[in-house]
Design a protein around this motif. Structure first.
Motif, short mmCIF file in Angstrom:
data_model
loop_
_atom_site.label_atom_id
_atom_site.label_comp_id
_atom_site.label_asym_id
_atom_site.label_seq_id
_atom_site.Cartn_x
_atom_site.Cartn_y
_atom_site.Cartn_z
N PHE A 159 0.82 -1.20 0.00
CA PHE A 159 0.00 0.00 0.00
C PHE A 159 0.86 1.26 0.00
O PHE A 159 0.59 2.20 -0.73
CB PHE A 159 -0.93 0.00 1.22
CG PHE A 159 -1.59 1.31 1.49
CD1 PHE A 159 -2.62 1.76 0.69
CD2 PHE A 159 -1.19 2.10 2.54
CE1 PHE A 159 -3.23 2.97 0.93
CE2 PHE A 159 -1.80 3.32 2.79
CZ PHE A 159 -2.82 3.74 1.98
N PRO B 120 -0.70 1.39 -8.51
CA PRO B 120 -1.62 0.76 -7.56
C PRO B 120 -2.42 -0.40 -8.14
O PRO B 120 -2.82 -1.29 -7.39
CB PRO B 120 -2.56 1.90 -7.16
CG PRO B 120 -1.80 3.11 -7.39
CD PRO B 120 -0.92 2.83 -8.57
N CYS C 174 -1.56 -2.98 -5.44
CA CYS C 174 -2.67 -3.12 -4.51
C CYS C 174 -3.51 -4.37 -4.78
O CYS C 174 -4.21 -4.82 -3.87
CB CYS C 174 -3.53 -1.88 -4.53
SG CYS C 174 -2.68 -0.49 -3.78
N GLY D 276 -1.68 -6.58 -2.67
CA GLY D 276 -1.95 -6.15 -1.30
C GLY D 276 -3.32 -6.59 -0.82
O GLY D 276 -3.49 -6.99 0.33
N ASN E 31 -6.00 -0.78 0.75
CA ASN E 31 -5.60 -1.31 -0.55
C ASN E 31 -6.71 -1.18 -1.57
O ASN E 31 -6.45 -0.92 -2.75
CB ASN E 31 -5.14 -2.76 -0.42
CG ASN E 31 -3.72 -2.87 0.03
OD1 ASN E 31 -2.81 -2.39 -0.63
ND2 ASN E 31 -3.51 -3.48 1.18
N PHE F 55 -6.39 0.96 -4.86
CA PHE F 55 -6.60 0.23 -6.12
C PHE F 55 -7.56 0.98 -7.03
O PHE F 55 -7.37 0.99 -8.25
CB PHE F 55 -7.14 -1.18 -5.83
CG PHE F 55 -7.43 -1.98 -7.06
CD1 PHE F 55 -6.40 -2.60 -7.75
CD2 PHE F 55 -8.72 -2.12 -7.53
CE1 PHE F 55 -6.66 -3.34 -8.89
CE2 PHE F 55 -8.99 -2.85 -8.66
CZ PHE F 55 -7.95 -3.47 -9.34
#
Length: 91
Positions: A13, A41, A45, A48, A71, A75
């Motif tokens: 993150f 991301p 993520c 994540g 996350n 995202f």
């Protein structure tokens, strides 16, 4: 195992978050990776979210729920950024 998943989830993150903050406020000029911080991301993520959901399955706590939410929000940032830029600026 639970602590490793949480550490990985938060690490996945914070790395794209640092790049996004740098991209928005231009703290350090990185000309080689111009638009990449916005799309990091999506990759980071997603992993994540996987690790945070595994940690949530092992132990349900506020730390795991916040990892999942953090996350998930990061995202969704590239999609919100692109839609918002198109809707507001028309670019």
């Amino acid at each position: 195992m639970y602590k490793r998943f949480i550490i990985l989830a938060y690490l996945l993150f914070f790395v794209p978050l640092i790049f996004i903050v740098n991209f928005l406020f231009d703290i350090i000029t990185l000309e080689k990776i111009q638009g990449l911080p916005v799309f990091l991301p999506i990759v980071f993520c997603s992993f994540g979210l996987f690790f945070a959901s595994k940690a949530y399955q092992i132990q349900k706590s506020a730390l795991t729920i916040s990892a999942v939410i953090a996350n998930l929000v990061l995202f969704l940032f590239p999609f919100i950024y692109m839609i918002g830029g198109t809707a507001i600026f028309g670019v």
